[in-house]
Design a protein around this motif. Structure first.
Motif, PDB file in Angstrom:
ATOM      1  N   LYS A 148     115.884  88.482   3.415  1.00  0.00           N
ATOM      2  CA  LYS A 148     115.509  87.092   3.653  1.00  0.00           C
ATOM      3  C   LYS A 148     114.968  86.982   5.075  1.00  0.00           C
ATOM      4  CE  LYS A 148     120.329  86.073   4.904  1.00  0.00           C
ATOM      5  NZ  LYS A 148     121.548  85.295   4.566  1.00  0.00           N
ATOM      6  N   ILE A 149     114.414  85.818   5.411  1.00  0.00           N
ATOM      7  CA  ILE A 149     113.966  85.559   6.774  1.00  0.00           C
ATOM      8  C   ILE A 149     114.612  84.269   7.261  1.00  0.00           C
ATOM      9  CG2 ILE A 149     111.769  86.760   6.464  1.00  0.00           C
ATOM     10  CD1 ILE A 149     110.389  84.042   6.291  1.00  0.00           C
ATOM     11  N   SER A 150     114.691  84.117   8.573  1.00  0.00           N
ATOM     12  CA  SER A 150     115.281  82.926   9.178  1.00  0.00           C
ATOM     13  C   SER A 150     114.211  82.166   9.943  1.00  0.00           C
ATOM     14  CB  SER A 150     116.414  83.332  10.123  1.00  0.00           C
ATOM     15  OG  SER A 150     116.936  82.204  10.792  1.00  0.00           O
ATOM     16  N   LEU A 151     114.156  80.850   9.730  1.00  0.00           N
ATOM     17  CA  LEU A 151     113.226  80.012  10.481  1.00  0.00           C
ATOM     18  C   LEU A 151     113.950  79.519  11.728  1.00  0.00           C
ATOM     19  CD1 LEU A 151     111.412  78.047   7.642  1.00  0.00           C
ATOM     20  CD2 LEU A 151     110.945  80.303   8.604  1.00  0.00           C
ATOM     21  N   ARG A 152     113.417  79.847  12.882  1.00  0.00           N
ATOM     22  CA  ARG A 152     114.170  79.777  14.129  1.00  0.00           C
ATOM     23  C   ARG A 152     114.152  78.423  14.824  1.00  0.00           C
ATOM     24  NH1 ARG A 152     117.969  83.542  14.165  1.00  0.00           N
ATOM     25  NH2 ARG A 152     117.135  85.505  13.385  1.00  0.00           N
ATOM     26  N   GLU A 153     113.491  77.425  14.297  1.00  0.00           N
ATOM     27  CA  GLU A 153     113.474  76.130  14.964  1.00  0.00           C
ATOM     28  C   GLU A 153     114.358  75.128  14.232  1.00  0.00           C
ATOM     29  OE1 GLU A 153     109.728  74.451  16.261  1.00  0.00           O
ATOM     30  OE2 GLU A 153     108.769  76.395  16.023  1.00  0.00           O
ATOM     31  N   SER A 154     114.908  74.185  14.999  1.00  0.00           N
ATOM     32  CA  SER A 154     115.660  73.093  14.388  1.00  0.00           C
ATOM     33  C   SER A 154     114.703  72.183  13.625  1.00  0.00           C
ATOM     34  CB  SER A 154     116.401  72.295  15.463  1.00  0.00           C
ATOM     35  OG  SER A 154     115.485  71.786  16.423  1.00  0.00           O
ATOM     36  N   ARG A 155     115.269  71.378  12.724  1.00  0.00           N
ATOM     37  CA  ARG A 155     114.443  70.475  11.902  1.00  0.00           C
ATOM     38  C   ARG A 155     114.973  69.057  11.983  1.00  0.00           C
ATOM     39  NH1 ARG A 155     110.961  72.936   7.247  1.00  0.00           N
ATOM     40  NH2 ARG A 155     110.430  74.895   8.244  1.00  0.00           N
ATOM     41  N   HIS A 156     114.023  68.095  11.919  1.00  0.00           N
ATOM     42  CA  HIS A 156     114.331  66.709  12.229  1.00  0.00           C
ATOM     43  C   HIS A 156     113.576  65.756  11.298  1.00  0.00           C
ATOM     44  CE1 HIS A 156     115.384  68.247  16.397  1.00  0.00           C
ATOM     45  NE2 HIS A 156     114.535  69.174  15.987  1.00  0.00           N
ATOM     46  N   TYR A 157     114.114  64.548  11.158  1.00  0.00           N
ATOM     47  CA  TYR A 157     113.347  63.454  10.565  1.00  0.00           C
ATOM     48  C   TYR A 157     112.445  62.868  11.646  1.00  0.00           C
ATOM     49  CZ  TYR A 157     116.835  63.422   6.780  1.00  0.00           C
ATOM     50  OH  TYR A 157     117.652  63.773   5.749  1.00  0.00           O
ATOM     51  N   ILE A 158     111.320  62.303  11.213  1.00  0.00           N
ATOM     52  CA  ILE A 158     110.516  61.537  12.156  1.00  0.00           C
ATOM     53  C   ILE A 158     110.395  60.100  11.643  1.00  0.00           C
ATOM     54  CG2 ILE A 158     109.261  63.488  13.117  1.00  0.00           C
ATOM     55  CD1 ILE A 158     106.926  62.875  11.352  1.00  0.00           C
ATOM     56  N   VAL A 159     110.418  59.177  12.595  1.00  0.00           N
ATOM     57  CA  VAL A 159     110.420  57.746  12.304  1.00  0.00           C
ATOM     58  C   VAL A 159     109.262  57.097  13.053  1.00  0.00           C
ATOM     59  CG1 VAL A 159     111.769  55.604  12.401  1.00  0.00           C
ATOM     60  CG2 VAL A 159     112.941  57.793  12.090  1.00  0.00           C
ATOM     61  N   SER A 160     108.615  56.143  12.428  1.00  0.00           N
ATOM     62  CA  SER A 160     107.458  55.488  13.020  1.00  0.00           C
ATOM     63  C   SER A 160     107.867  54.489  14.107  1.00  0.00           C
ATOM     64  CB  SER A 160     106.662  54.756  11.939  1.00  0.00           C
ATOM     65  OG  SER A 160     105.597  54.012  12.513  1.00  0.00           O
ATOM     66  N   LYS A 161     107.265  54.614  15.288  1.00  0.00           N
ATOM     67  CA  LYS A 161     107.436  53.601  16.332  1.00  0.00           C
ATOM     68  C   LYS A 161     106.521  52.405  16.076  1.00  0.00           C
ATOM     69  CE  LYS A 161     108.739  56.611  20.230  1.00  0.00           C
ATOM     70  NZ  LYS A 161     108.351  57.066  21.597  1.00  0.00           N
ATOM     71  N   VAL A 162     105.499  52.617  15.267  1.00  0.00           N
ATOM     72  CA  VAL A 162     104.512  51.571  14.994  1.00  0.00           C
ATOM     73  C   VAL A 162     105.029  50.596  13.939  1.00  0.00           C
ATOM     74  CG1 VAL A 162     102.126  51.142  14.291  1.00  0.00           C
ATOM     75  CG2 VAL A 162     102.696  53.214  15.578  1.00  0.00           C
ATOM     76  N   HIS A 163     105.807  51.095  12.979  1.00  0.00           N
ATOM     77  CA  HIS A 163     106.342  50.241  11.918  1.00  0.00           C
ATOM     78  C   HIS A 163     107.295  49.210  12.514  1.00  0.00           C
ATOM     79  CE1 HIS A 163     108.572  49.081   8.288  1.00  0.00           C
ATOM     80  NE2 HIS A 163     107.542  49.564   7.604  1.00  0.00           N
ATOM     81  N   PRO A 164     107.244  47.950  12.051  1.00  0.00           N
ATOM     82  CA  PRO A 164     108.087  46.896  12.644  1.00  0.00           C
ATOM     83  C   PRO A 164     109.591  47.165  12.556  1.00  0.00           C
ATOM     84  CG  PRO A 164     106.983  46.125  10.634  1.00  0.00           C
ATOM     85  CD  PRO A 164     106.329  47.397  11.036  1.00  0.00           C
ATOM     86  N   ASP A 165     110.024  47.946  11.564  1.00  0.00           N
ATOM     87  CA  ASP A 165     111.448  48.252  11.430  1.00  0.00           C
ATOM     88  C   ASP A 165     111.814  49.629  11.985  1.00  0.00           C
ATOM     89  OD1 ASP A 165     111.959  45.831  10.067  1.00  0.00           O
ATOM     90  OD2 ASP A 165     111.288  46.720   8.177  1.00  0.00           O
ATOM     91  N   GLY A 166     110.841  50.297  12.612  1.00  0.00           N
ATOM     92  CA  GLY A 166     111.038  51.675  13.026  1.00  0.00           C
ATOM     93  C   GLY A 166     112.205  51.871  13.983  1.00  0.00           C
ATOM     94  N   GLU A 167     112.290  51.051  15.022  1.00  0.00           N
ATOM     95  CA  GLU A 167     113.349  51.239  16.018  1.00  0.00           C
ATOM     96  C   GLU A 167     114.733  51.012  15.411  1.00  0.00           C
ATOM     97  OE1 GLU A 167     114.705  49.777  20.508  1.00  0.00           O
ATOM     98  OE2 GLU A 167     112.987  48.837  19.508  1.00  0.00           O
ATOM     99  N   LYS A 168     114.872  49.967  14.606  1.00  0.00           N
ATOM    100  CA  LYS A 168     116.162  49.677  13.968  1.00  0.00           C
ATOM    101  C   LYS A 168     116.576  50.820  13.041  1.00  0.00           C
ATOM    102  CE  LYS A 168     118.573  46.146  11.241  1.00  0.00           C
ATOM    103  NZ  LYS A 168     118.444  44.816  10.578  1.00  0.00           N
ATOM    104  N   ILE A 169     115.627  51.327  12.273  1.00  0.00           N
ATOM    105  CA  ILE A 169     115.910  52.429  11.351  1.00  0.00           C
ATOM    106  C   ILE A 169     116.282  53.685  12.127  1.00  0.00           C
ATOM    107  CG2 ILE A 169     114.801  54.016   9.709  1.00  0.00           C
ATOM    108  CD1 ILE A 169     113.271  51.540   8.641  1.00  0.00           C
ATOM    109  N   PHE A 170     115.576  53.948  13.216  1.00  0.00           N
ATOM    110  CA  PHE A 170     115.858  55.133  14.016  1.00  0.00           C
ATOM    111  C   PHE A 170     117.267  55.083  14.608  1.00  0.00           C
ATOM    112  CE2 PHE A 170     115.703  57.296  18.214  1.00  0.00           C
ATOM    113  CZ  PHE A 170     115.547  58.599  17.746  1.00  0.00           C
ATOM    114  N   GLN A 171     117.655  53.964  15.143  1.00  0.00           N
ATOM    115  CA  GLN A 171     118.990  53.837  15.734  1.00  0.00           C
ATOM    116  C   GLN A 171     120.078  54.034  14.681  1.00  0.00           C
ATOM    117  OE1 GLN A 171     119.523  53.786  18.908  1.00  0.00           O
ATOM    118  NE2 GLN A 171     117.374  53.527  19.488  1.00  0.00           N
TER     119      GLN A 171
END
Length: 276
Positions: A209-232
């Motif tokens: 097998k192989i290992s992917l060496r970077e961490s993985r994350h969700y991304i959230v829109s700063k442009v969307h009106p609910d983005g900050e609330k959802i991110f927090q």
């Protein structure tokens, strides 16, 4: 609260096909519904569970895209609020989009995501491979056009000739058509570890097998009106789930971690790489 989620058709289909009992969050007594067995559904359900624990009762609405790159595009435009795909940071165009997206705390830590070497069942040149040199001789690897982390992993192994395709289904069809020989894929919880797309079944090479060496994350829109609330809310929920041990449990059940392959050799382990 309505939460606009951007994801692929495959993720939408698999989520829609879940029984209602498997979609309920937060999970009771930290028990994960047994129907959550694939990576795309796992990442979506971690997201949904985290939002609830973070103080939002999400009513998910889906925007369909063909691949992860398009997910990012829809977020930076503000058409959706959050991704279901887990991005490694090198795949995110920070220079271009840093002022338009939030990046969550890691869901997968560096090295957590392991992939097998998959090929057609009759491709014995690949199936008999045990080393990097064996794989080089066995044929050409195939990855998605935006699989930056996979590309880096293969390059680190000294594999330079790499074919690419636009969607997961296209990768399976390209292998079937003989345009490449093997593809790195996350493990599935099927009995024989096989995976089927577009009516085409691929099987893993046993023992490597192989290992992917970077961490993985969700991304959230700063442009969307609910983005900050959802991110927090997301950040709060991820922290709670990690403290409860829920993220590790879900990643294991969903195939990011695979108990059946835990003793297989990691080909791109730094201690094994001697290629200049």
């Amino acid at each position: 609260m309505v939460v606009a989620v951007v994801c692929t058709n495959n993720a939408i289909k698999k989520y829609t096909n879940l029984p209602d009992s498997a979609k309920e969050v937060p999970f009771v007594n930290n028990k994960i519904p047994p129907e959550i067995t694939t990576r795309c559904v796992t990442s979506l359900m971690i997201l949904k569970n985290a939002l609830v624990l973070g103080g939002i009762n999400p009513q998910l609405t889906f925007m369909e895209t063909p691949n992860a790159r398009r997910e990012e595009d829809e977020l930076v435009k503000g058409y959706a609020a959050i991704s279901t795909h887990l991005f490694n940071e090198s795949a995110i165009d920070l220079a271009k989009f840093n002022d338009k997206i939030y990046i969550s705390d890691p869901v997968l830590e560096d090295g957590d995501y392991e992939k097998g070497i998959f090929c057609l069942p009759g491709n014995y040149d690949v199936l008999n491979a045990h080393t990097i040199e064996d794989l080089k001789k066995a044929g050409i690897p195939l990855i998605g056009i935006h699989w930056n982390n996979d590309n880096e992993a293969l390059q680190s192994m000294g594999i330079k000739e790499i074919a690419k395709g636009p969607t997961m289904e296209s990768l399976f069809r390209m292998l079937k058509a003989g345009r490449a020989d093997w593809v790195p894929l996350g493990f599935h919880n099927s009995k024989d570890l096989s995976v089927t797309r577009a009516g085409i079944t691929l099987v893993p090479v046993k023992g490597i097998k192989i290992s992917l060496r970077e961490s993985r994350h969700y991304i959230v829109s700063k442009v969307h009106p609910d983005g900050e609330k959802i991110f927090q809310a997301l950040q709060k929920g991820i922290k709670i789930m990690r403290e409860q041990g829920m993220i590790k449990k879900m990643l294991t059940q969903g195939g990011y971690h695979c108990n059946a392959t835990r003793n297989w050799k990691v080909l791109n382990d730094k201690s094994l790489l001697t290629i200049e």
